[in-house]
Design a protein around this motif. Structure first.
Motif, PDB file in Angstrom:
ATOM      1  N   ILE A 202       0.697  -1.151   0.083  1.00  0.00           N
ATOM      2  CA  ILE A 202      -0.054  -0.036   0.047  1.00  0.00           C
ATOM      3  C   ILE A 202       0.911   1.247   0.004  1.00  0.00           C
ATOM      4  O   ILE A 202       0.619   1.976  -0.716  1.00  0.00           O
ATOM      5  CB  ILE A 202      -0.948  -0.097   1.318  1.00  0.00           C
ATOM      6  CG1 ILE A 202      -1.980  -1.138   1.001  1.00  0.00           C
ATOM      7  CG2 ILE A 202      -1.774   1.151   1.220  1.00  0.00           C
ATOM      8  CD1 ILE A 202      -2.632  -1.561   2.343  1.00  0.00           C
ATOM      9  N   SER A 203       1.967   1.294   0.649  1.00  0.00           N
ATOM     10  CA  SER A 203       2.991   2.333   0.777  1.00  0.00           C
ATOM     11  C   SER A 203       3.481   2.490  -0.707  1.00  0.00           C
ATOM     12  O   SER A 203       3.482   3.909  -1.091  1.00  0.00           O
ATOM     13  CB  SER A 203       4.229   2.000   1.650  1.00  0.00           C
ATOM     14  OG  SER A 203       3.511   2.094   2.966  1.00  0.00           O
ATOM     15  N   GLU A 204       3.800   1.466  -1.405  1.00  0.00           N
ATOM     16  CA  GLU A 204       4.457   1.556  -2.745  1.00  0.00           C
ATOM     17  C   GLU A 204       3.330   2.159  -3.493  1.00  0.00           C
ATOM     18  O   GLU A 204       3.554   3.064  -4.425  1.00  0.00           O
ATOM     19  CB  GLU A 204       4.696   0.207  -3.205  1.00  0.00           C
ATOM     20  CG  GLU A 204       5.308   0.202  -4.737  1.00  0.00           C
ATOM     21  CD  GLU A 204       5.568  -1.244  -5.070  1.00  0.00           C
ATOM     22  OE1 GLU A 204       6.940  -1.588  -5.074  1.00  0.00           O
ATOM     23  OE2 GLU A 204       4.750  -2.059  -5.349  1.00  0.00           O
TER      24      GLU A 204
ATOM     25  N   VAL B 176       8.841   7.239   7.415  1.00  0.00           N
ATOM     26  CA  VAL B 176       9.851   6.263   8.250  1.00  0.00           C
ATOM     27  C   VAL B 176      10.607   7.438   9.254  1.00  0.00           C
ATOM     28  O   VAL B 176      11.238   8.316   8.563  1.00  0.00           O
ATOM     29  CB  VAL B 176      10.936   5.769   7.265  1.00  0.00           C
ATOM     30  CG1 VAL B 176      12.095   4.875   8.084  1.00  0.00           C
ATOM     31  CG2 VAL B 176      10.251   4.769   6.391  1.00  0.00           C
ATOM     32  N   LYS B 177      10.584   7.104  10.472  1.00  0.00           N
ATOM     33  CA  LYS B 177      11.117   7.998  11.449  1.00  0.00           C
ATOM     34  C   LYS B 177      12.280   7.485  11.833  1.00  0.00           C
ATOM     35  O   LYS B 177      12.489   6.531  12.751  1.00  0.00           O
ATOM     36  CB  LYS B 177       9.986   8.070  12.583  1.00  0.00           C
ATOM     37  CG  LYS B 177       8.571   8.271  12.269  1.00  0.00           C
ATOM     38  CD  LYS B 177       7.523   8.096  13.427  1.00  0.00           C
ATOM     39  CE  LYS B 177       6.279   8.160  13.046  1.00  0.00           C
ATOM     40  NZ  LYS B 177       5.758   7.062  12.238  1.00  0.00           N
TER      41      LYS B 177
ATOM     42  N   ALA C 188       8.735   6.573   1.444  1.00  0.00           N
ATOM     43  CA  ALA C 188       8.812   7.751   2.249  1.00  0.00           C
ATOM     44  C   ALA C 188       9.347   8.871   1.959  1.00  0.00           C
ATOM     45  O   ALA C 188      10.317   8.832   0.999  1.00  0.00           O
ATOM     46  CB  ALA C 188       9.284   7.260   3.620  1.00  0.00           C
ATOM     47  N   PRO C 189       9.000  10.007   2.531  1.00  0.00           N
ATOM     48  CA  PRO C 189       9.920  11.139   2.016  1.00  0.00           C
ATOM     49  C   PRO C 189      11.256  11.197   2.182  1.00  0.00           C
ATOM     50  O   PRO C 189      11.764  10.275   3.014  1.00  0.00           O
ATOM     51  CB  PRO C 189       9.201  12.202   3.136  1.00  0.00           C
ATOM     52  CG  PRO C 189       7.573  11.848   3.369  1.00  0.00           C
ATOM     53  CD  PRO C 189       7.988  10.233   3.470  1.00  0.00           C
TER      54      PRO C 189
ATOM     55  N   GLN D 299      -0.738  17.314   6.821  1.00  0.00           N
ATOM     56  CA  GLN D 299      -0.400  18.116   5.695  1.00  0.00           C
ATOM     57  C   GLN D 299      -1.121  17.262   4.276  1.00  0.00           C
ATOM     58  O   GLN D 299      -1.094  17.976   3.258  1.00  0.00           O
ATOM     59  CB  GLN D 299       0.771  18.674   5.272  1.00  0.00           C
ATOM     60  CG  GLN D 299       1.080  19.889   6.345  1.00  0.00           C
ATOM     61  CD  GLN D 299       2.583  20.457   5.985  1.00  0.00           C
ATOM     62  OE1 GLN D 299       3.206  19.850   5.008  1.00  0.00           O
ATOM     63  NE2 GLN D 299       2.965  21.264   6.800  1.00  0.00           N
ATOM     64  N   GLY D 300      -1.231  16.148   4.629  1.00  0.00           N
ATOM     65  CA  GLY D 300      -1.697  15.361   3.440  1.00  0.00           C
ATOM     66  C   GLY D 300      -0.596  14.818   2.384  1.00  0.00           C
ATOM     67  O   GLY D 300      -1.005  14.513   1.389  1.00  0.00           O
ATOM     68  N   LYS D 301       0.590  14.755   3.012  1.00  0.00           N
ATOM     69  CA  LYS D 301       1.712  14.550   2.354  1.00  0.00           C
ATOM     70  C   LYS D 301       2.125  12.724   2.424  1.00  0.00           C
ATOM     71  O   LYS D 301       2.841  12.277   1.653  1.00  0.00           O
ATOM     72  CB  LYS D 301       3.010  15.160   2.715  1.00  0.00           C
ATOM     73  CG  LYS D 301       2.906  16.682   2.691  1.00  0.00           C
ATOM     74  CD  LYS D 301       2.734  17.050   1.370  1.00  0.00           C
ATOM     75  CE  LYS D 301       3.003  18.453   1.189  1.00  0.00           C
ATOM     76  NZ  LYS D 301       2.863  18.871  -0.236  1.00  0.00           N
ATOM     77  N   THR D 302       1.180  12.262   3.315  1.00  0.00           N
ATOM     78  CA  THR D 302       1.478  10.798   3.382  1.00  0.00           C
ATOM     79  C   THR D 302       0.241   9.960   3.584  1.00  0.00           C
ATOM     80  O   THR D 302      -0.743  10.620   4.265  1.00  0.00           O
ATOM     81  CB  THR D 302       2.270  10.317   4.743  1.00  0.00           C
ATOM     82  OG1 THR D 302       1.644  10.983   5.895  1.00  0.00           O
ATOM     83  CG2 THR D 302       3.842  10.835   4.596  1.00  0.00           C
TER      84      THR D 302
END
Length: 425
Positions: free
Chosen positions: A188-190, A202-203, A250-251, A268-271
């Motif tokens: 789903i991330s891809e 990714v933190k 991820a960013p 912010q809707g970026k992820t």
């Protein structure tokens, strides 16, 4: 995450590396000079945000028991220093203290047993990992006041979009839905990493998420039950490799992304998805482009199933308190009315029944996933060692940052093992 500071302020916790007897920092903030002041009055030492969690409880307890609570608030680092200083001196100015879970090993010899409060009914209504953590050397030394865990927050509007659903099914062969496994989270991330959006964050600047994946892979975190260092075992590497693999979706700059940055990216809707503390669901600003569009799900699972790392705080009574009877009345009352904390700005509790009371109400959609994650068999608290924060600051976070920046995970974990062994020997 190791603390309420991380929960509420989304910042890295302060150092708790020094042992109690060695951390004799002078008291900084004001407050009553000694515990056991006016009759029916107790002094409660809390981290600044903790006051809000206990305000309604204190009002209720005054009505029911006649015990009035005088709060002394300190910033996170100042609270640890105040506790260390007064515990080491043997003279305390407070009757109840709110302790971050990672501090229990440090202060275990300075607080009173609360065994009489942990009845069978009480233990059934507290998440299993918290019951275990509260028991140190055979005695319950703190009553959990509130807790939290990471769950999945996802863009419900994107997941329910007909075109996205069709395209995802065509590409991956199964229906688009909130992920339950590592593989689904990767897919789903891809899928959503396109058109200026990323599938996840990714933190790299915080260790908790990687450690949750370690639990999901079937290993205790960093130390086993016998205090052996296991950070280089297969589960740690599997979890680290999985975590690093997510950087593709991820960013950029994952090594510097912390809780605050990740929360900001999602709001912010970026992820499209984030693994984040459950309280964040209710903190999405109304002017955020994702407000009203977010779904929730329990933390994903690996081979050992779903798991999270709880972030509880405990209420404890110092051995040196001159007002222990009223202090224990307050803690018992705080447990009885634990659900009042849900109305605070952080909106958390520690009792299962308190979360269940709200779980079906609009606006509290994060509670069912939170309960499921905290009740998952593989969920576990951090190792009970006084060196934990040193391990986090000097080993875990640097290791993670190097890994997400492209380092060799096998070599990094081997190096990490030696460093942890040196710290705990």
């Amino acid at each position: 995450m190791s603390s309420r500071k991380t929960i509420s302020r989304l910042a890295v916790v302060g150092s708790v590396s020094a042992a109690v007897l060695l951390a004799a920092t002078a008291c900084g903030a004001g407050g009553p000079a000694a515990s056991g002041g006016a009759a029916g009055s107790i002094n409660v030492l809390v981290e600044a945000g903790g006051h809000a969690e206990l305000t309604a409880v204190a009002e209720k307890c005054k009505q029911e028991t006649g015990v009035s609570a005088n709060f002394v608030e300190l910033p996170y680092d100042g609270l640890f220093n105040r506790l260390s200083s007064e515990f080491s001196s043997g003279s305390v100015s407070f009757d109840v203290a709110a302790l971050d879970s990672v501090w229990l090993p440090n202060f275990k010899d300075a607080v009173q047993p609360l065994d009489e409060l942990f009845t069978d009914d009480v233990k059934k209504d507290i998440f299993p990992s918290l019951v275990k953590e509260a028991n140190v050397d055979g005695h319950f030394i703190g009553m959990p006041a509130w807790t939290n865990a990471e769950i999945i927050l996802y863009r419900k509007d994107l997941f329910e979009n007909a075109q996205n659903k069709a395209d995802f099914k065509t590409k991956y062969g199964y229906d688009l839905a909130a992920p339950t496994t590592w593989k689904q989270y990767q897919d789903i991330s891809e899928f959503f990493t396109k058109d200026g959006m990323y599938g996840t964050d990714v933190k790299g600047a915080v260790e908790t998420e990687w450690l949750a994946h370690v639990l999901q892979a079937g290993s205790p975190m960093v130390l086993d039950a016998n205090n052996n260092v296991v950070i280089d075992n297969a589960a740690h590497k599997e979890a680290l490799d999985f975590y690093v693999s997510m950087t593709k979706s991820a960013p950029p700059g994952a090594a510097q992304v912390d809780w605050a940055a990740a929360q900001n990216l999602f709001n912010q809707g970026k992820t499209a998805m984030t693994r984040f503390w459950a309280h964040a669901y209710r903190q999405i600003p109304k002017d955020s482009p994702v407000y009203g569009k977010v779904g929730t799900a329990a933390m994903i699972g690996g081979s050992a199933g779903v798991a999270g790392v709880p972030g509880p705080w405990y209420l404890s009574v110092p051995k040196a308190s001159k007002n222990a009877e009223n202090a224990k009345k307050f803690i018992k009352c705080a447990y009885d009315h634990n659900d009042l904390g849900i109305q605070s700005s952080l909106g958390l509790a520690s009792r299962i029944s308190a979360f269940e009371k709200y779980q079906d109400q609009p606006g509290y959609e994060s509670f069912k996933p939170l309960i499921a994650t905290l009740n998952a068999p593989a969920t576990a608290t951090r190792p009970a060692t006084t060196k934990w924060q040193q391990i986090v600051d000097t080993v875990l976070v640097p290791t993670l940052q190097k890994a997400v920046a492209g380092g060799d995970t096998t070599a990094l974990l081997s190096e990490a093992k030696k460093k942890v062994q040196d710290l705990i020997k």
